[in-house]
Design a protein around this motif. Structure first.
Motif, PDB file in Angstrom:
ATOM      1  N   ASP A 218      72.775  67.323 -33.265  1.00 49.27           N
ATOM      2  CA  ASP A 218      72.965  66.715 -31.936  1.00 49.27           C
ATOM      3  C   ASP A 218      73.457  65.277 -32.026  1.00 49.27           C
ATOM      4  O   ASP A 218      73.215  64.482 -31.123  1.00 49.27           O
ATOM      5  N   HIS A 219      74.168  64.954 -33.112  1.00 44.82           N
ATOM      6  CA  HIS A 219      74.680  63.587 -33.230  1.00 44.82           C
ATOM      7  C   HIS A 219      76.126  63.485 -32.740  1.00 44.82           C
ATOM      8  O   HIS A 219      76.852  62.560 -33.104  1.00 44.82           O
ATOM      9  N   THR A 220      76.536  64.435 -31.887  1.00 51.00           N
ATOM     10  CA  THR A 220      77.860  64.364 -31.258  1.00 51.00           C
ATOM     11  C   THR A 220      78.015  63.050 -30.506  1.00 51.00           C
ATOM     12  O   THR A 220      79.075  62.420 -30.543  1.00 51.00           O
ATOM     13  N   PHE A 221      76.967  62.661 -29.797  1.00 52.03           N
ATOM     14  CA  PHE A 221      76.927  61.378 -29.095  1.00 52.03           C
ATOM     15  C   PHE A 221      76.064  60.411 -29.900  1.00 52.03           C
ATOM     16  O   PHE A 221      75.176  60.844 -30.645  1.00 52.03           O
ATOM     17  N   PRO A 222      76.279  59.109 -29.752  1.00 45.39           N
ATOM     18  CA  PRO A 222      75.416  58.136 -30.429  1.00 45.39           C
ATOM     19  C   PRO A 222      73.949  58.325 -30.052  1.00 45.39           C
ATOM     20  O   PRO A 222      73.629  58.845 -28.976  1.00 45.39           O
ATOM     21  N   LEU A 223      73.079  57.877 -30.940  1.00 45.29           N
ATOM     22  CA  LEU A 223      71.646  58.080 -30.760  1.00 45.29           C
ATOM     23  C   LEU A 223      71.115  57.412 -29.499  1.00 45.29           C
ATOM     24  O   LEU A 223      70.262  57.960 -28.802  1.00 45.29           O
ATOM     25  N   GLU A 397      77.427  60.057 -17.222  1.00 43.05           N
ATOM     26  CA  GLU A 397      77.273  59.474 -18.558  1.00 43.05           C
ATOM     27  C   GLU A 397      77.842  60.405 -19.623  1.00 43.05           C
ATOM     28  O   GLU A 397      78.450  59.950 -20.598  1.00 43.05           O
ATOM     29  N   ALA A 398      77.649  61.706 -19.452  1.00 38.94           N
ATOM     30  CA  ALA A 398      78.226  62.660 -20.400  1.00 38.94           C
ATOM     31  C   ALA A 398      79.753  62.627 -20.342  1.00 38.94           C
ATOM     32  O   ALA A 398      80.426  62.675 -21.382  1.00 38.94           O
ATOM     33  N   LEU A 399      80.320  62.531 -19.148  1.00 37.66           N
ATOM     34  CA  LEU A 399      81.775  62.492 -19.016  1.00 37.66           C
ATOM     35  C   LEU A 399      82.355  61.228 -19.631  1.00 37.66           C
ATOM     36  O   LEU A 399      83.410  61.277 -20.290  1.00 37.66           O
ATOM     37  N   ALA A 400      81.711  60.100 -19.438  1.00 41.96           N
ATOM     38  CA  ALA A 400      82.205  58.854 -20.043  1.00 41.96           C
ATOM     39  C   ALA A 400      82.234  58.973 -21.558  1.00 41.96           C
ATOM     40  O   ALA A 400      83.221  58.584 -22.212  1.00 41.96           O
ATOM     41  N   ARG A 401      81.190  59.525 -22.130  1.00 39.29           N
ATOM     42  CA  ARG A 401      81.145  59.681 -23.586  1.00 39.29           C
ATOM     43  C   ARG A 401      82.133  60.748 -24.062  1.00 39.29           C
ATOM     44  O   ARG A 401      82.727  60.619 -25.142  1.00 39.29           O
ATOM     45  N   THR A 408      89.431  58.957 -28.411  1.00 38.44           N
ATOM     46  CA  THR A 408      89.362  58.007 -29.526  1.00 38.44           C
ATOM     47  C   THR A 408      88.612  58.544 -30.735  1.00 38.44           C
ATOM     48  O   THR A 408      88.670  57.936 -31.800  1.00 38.44           O
ATOM     49  N   GLY A 409      87.849  59.627 -30.567  1.00 36.31           N
ATOM     50  CA  GLY A 409      87.056  60.155 -31.663  1.00 36.31           C
ATOM     51  C   GLY A 409      85.693  59.515 -31.785  1.00 36.31           C
ATOM     52  O   GLY A 409      84.904  59.895 -32.660  1.00 36.31           O
ATOM     53  N   THR A 410      85.377  58.550 -30.916  1.00 35.03           N
ATOM     54  CA  THR A 410      84.079  57.876 -30.915  1.00 35.03           C
ATOM     55  C   THR A 410      83.448  58.007 -29.546  1.00 35.03           C
ATOM     56  O   THR A 410      84.019  57.543 -28.556  1.00 35.03           O
ATOM     57  N   ALA A 411      82.263  58.618 -29.496  1.00 35.23           N
ATOM     58  CA  ALA A 411      81.653  58.954 -28.196  1.00 35.23           C
ATOM     59  C   ALA A 411      80.721  57.874 -27.681  1.00 35.23           C
ATOM     60  O   ALA A 411      79.617  58.154 -27.224  1.00 35.23           O
ATOM     61  N   GLY A 416      84.193  54.894 -23.649  1.00 32.37           N
ATOM     62  CA  GLY A 416      84.546  55.737 -22.513  1.00 32.37           C
ATOM     63  C   GLY A 416      84.893  54.934 -21.282  1.00 32.37           C
ATOM     64  O   GLY A 416      85.843  55.256 -20.552  1.00 32.37           O
ATOM     65  N   VAL A 417      84.146  53.869 -21.048  1.00 34.86           N
ATOM     66  CA  VAL A 417      84.419  52.990 -19.905  1.00 34.86           C
ATOM     67  C   VAL A 417      85.807  52.354 -20.064  1.00 34.86           C
ATOM     68  O   VAL A 417      86.566  52.233 -19.089  1.00 34.86           O
ATOM     69  N   SER A 418      86.155  51.962 -21.284  1.00 37.15           N
ATOM     70  CA  SER A 418      87.477  51.388 -21.532  1.00 37.15           C
ATOM     71  C   SER A 418      88.583  52.409 -21.286  1.00 37.15           C
ATOM     72  O   SER A 418      89.641  52.074 -20.734  1.00 37.15           O
TER      73      SER A 418
END
Length: 532
Positions: A218-223, A397-401, A408-411, A416-418
């Motif tokens: 579950d590390h698809t998104f940052p901790l 929040e899920a959509l932004a990530r 970009t390959g970084t969640a 995401g906001v950028s």
């Protein structure tokens, strides 16, 4: 004497030019463009329609010589505002004089959807906290960048080999950040349906025993699941659930509460659904007076095992239900799956672990080799429907990530906001019009202009996914619009059709009002009703 005459000539010419200005002052209806500057009220300094100001007859008739000897044209009489502009001016004058607005500020922008003409423009370029109206910005960018048919895929995989029904290796659940996994809102996503889908995948592979571990990747998104700027008192409640690698049951649990008979009595927790096994919730709730409403609040930091609930619920003789955010949804899911393995008579020889367990032990998470199947989410247009209709912060929040990960390959939320801001800058929104910190609007640090919100809504009109977006907007007070509400902030943005057959696009934001939010809400509706 000559200097005095030249000075008089210069001032007169400038005054004549100012009288023909094309940019209206703040708070003027578009019908007054080209008219004299609006007067200001003595109470707040807010502008009123220019058509309400009249000049003395002598001044209107006076002409002055220009430097070339010609005479300047007299100032034109102010244009009469439209009936709608006049009604809005009167309604807003009453709002500005309201005690709730003594130290408040608002931004208000209305556009004729057919002609593109501004109908009202007051503080429309001022950045204000939009609350959940920010979801309009995020949902439209997501529909465009991801596509309305986009689906999350939660994969089931393994390493090692399968021999005679025995998996000689580990079983993996590879999370994708899907915010709908285990949600009760969709057929096929409910907890029991998700578990049965996994069962079917295991049956198709013939697995009856797992020699290794059950692992949740579950590390698809940052901790860290919570964006910057969120308030501590929000985090333990259902609307303060951040987006994690694996989200389960919309990261929400319910507490059924039974009040006491008298004020001050303890409140009993009747049930917790789903139960947070192994976690502790300290109950400090008391019974409040009849009619006092729900004054409870849950405090619980993400990924921790101890929380507490305090405040009061009314002694109204009936139970109530409040909702909290699940602190570790991935753990709750993987433990539930382990229990289901027993029910399916699939033996698990190893242990149950997730990415956080490996992080705490400073070990590298193993890599799966083979995918057996996947669990698709509902399509994005369905997710956006509930994101806007019920204002689910988790989805934003899920959509932004997800946008960050896809582009970009970084969640990371900041990334995401950028992505979202850059998307709108390229489509004509001024760079500083959106200062956003998250995907939902919950952060009080967000700042958005009413003008920018209308730009987004107008852009959406022209896109092939507009129907999905429009149908997702709530209908409030007879208008199709998104609402927003956090402490001291109320906002509305959307579309409305008038009795005259015209269609309008609008955004209305108030910050720092005093007193009851419901009262200011109805005062905003009263003004927006003038558009009907």
């Amino acid at each position: 004497m000559m200097r005095t005459l030249l000075f008089w000539i210069s001032v007169t010419v400038i005054s004549a030019r100012a009288a023909g200005q094309t940019t209206p002052p703040a708070g003027t209806p578009a019908a007054t463009r080209g008219a004299k500057a609006a007067t200001k009220t003595a109470t707040t300094g807010a502008a009123t329609p220019a058509a309400t100001k009249t000049a003395p007859a002598a001044a209107a008739a006076k002409t002055a010589p220009t430097a070339g000897g010609a005479t300047a044209k007299p100032a034109q009489a102010p244009a009469k505002p439209s009936p709608l502009g006049a009604r809005l001016a009167q309604a807003l004058k009453a709002l500005r004089a309201d005690p709730q607005m003594t130290h408040a500020i608002y931004g208000f922008y209305i556009k004729d959807s057919a002609t593109g003409k501004a109908i009202w423009d007051e503080n429309s370029q001022t950045g204000l906290a939009p609350a959940s109206c920010q979801k309009v910005i995020v949902s439209t960018a997501s529909l465009e960048l991801l596509g309305e048919d986009f689906q999350y895929q939660t994969r089931i995989g393994y390493d090692g080999s399968i021999q005679n029904g025995v998996l000689r290796g580990n079983l993996y659940i590879i999370a994708s950040g899907d915010p709908s996994l285990g949600s009760w809102r969709y057929a096929g996503s409910r907890p029991e349906e998700v578990m049965e889908a996994i069962h079917s995948i295991l049956q198709a592979s013939g697995i009856t025993r797992i020699e290794g571990n059950l692992l949740l990747d579950d590390h698809t998104f940052p901790l860290q699941p919570v964006p910057r700027g969120w308030v501590w008192e929000d985090l333990g409640n259902y609307y303060g659930a951040g987006a994690q690698g694996l989200n389960w049951h919309e990261n929400q649990y319910d507490l059924d509460l039974e009040p006491g008979d008298r004020v001050g009595d303890s409140v009993r927790i009747v049930a917790q659904r789903p139960a947070l096994e192994g976690d502790t919730l300290l109950n400090e709730l008391t019974t409040g007076p009849k009619g006092s409403g729900d004054q409870s609040n849950i405090y619980w930091a993400p990924l921790t095992k101890l929380g507490y609930v305090n405040g009061s619920i009314p002694a109204d003789g009936k139970n109530i239900t409040i909702a909290g955010s699940i602190p570790d949804p991935g753990r709750l899911f993987i433990n539930a799956l382990a229990e289901n393995l027993k029910t399916w008579n699939i033996a698990l020889d190893g242990s149950v672990q997730n990415s956080l367990d490996y992080t705490r032990a400073h070990r590298a998470f193993p890599v799966f080799a083979t995918v057996m199947g996947s669990l698709p989410s509902p399509s994005l247009d369905s997710l956006v429907y509930w994101f806007l209709k019920k204002s689910i912060n988790l989805y934003g929040e899920a959509l932004a990530r997800t946008l960050a990960l896809q582009k970009t390959g970084t969640a990371a939320t900041d990334t995401g906001v950028s992505v979202i801001r850059d998307f709108w800058i390229k489509r004509g929104v001024e760079r500083t019009a959106f200062h956003i910190q998250d995907g939902s609007g919950l952060s009080p640090q967000n700042r958005v202009t009413a003008f920018g919100l209308v730009q987004v809504l107008e852009y959406a009109r022209k896109r092939p996914w507009f129907r999905a977006f429009y149908d997702a907007l709530p209908v409030i007070d007879g208008m199709t619009m998104k609402s927003g509400s956090i402490g001291g902030a109320r906002a509305y943005a959307g579309y409305v059709g008038g009795k005259d057959g015209r269609k309008y696009t609008f955004a209305f934001i108030i910050n720092n009002y005093d007193g009851n939010g419901t009262e200011i809400q109805h005062k905003m509706w009263k003004i927006l009703d003038e558009l009907k």
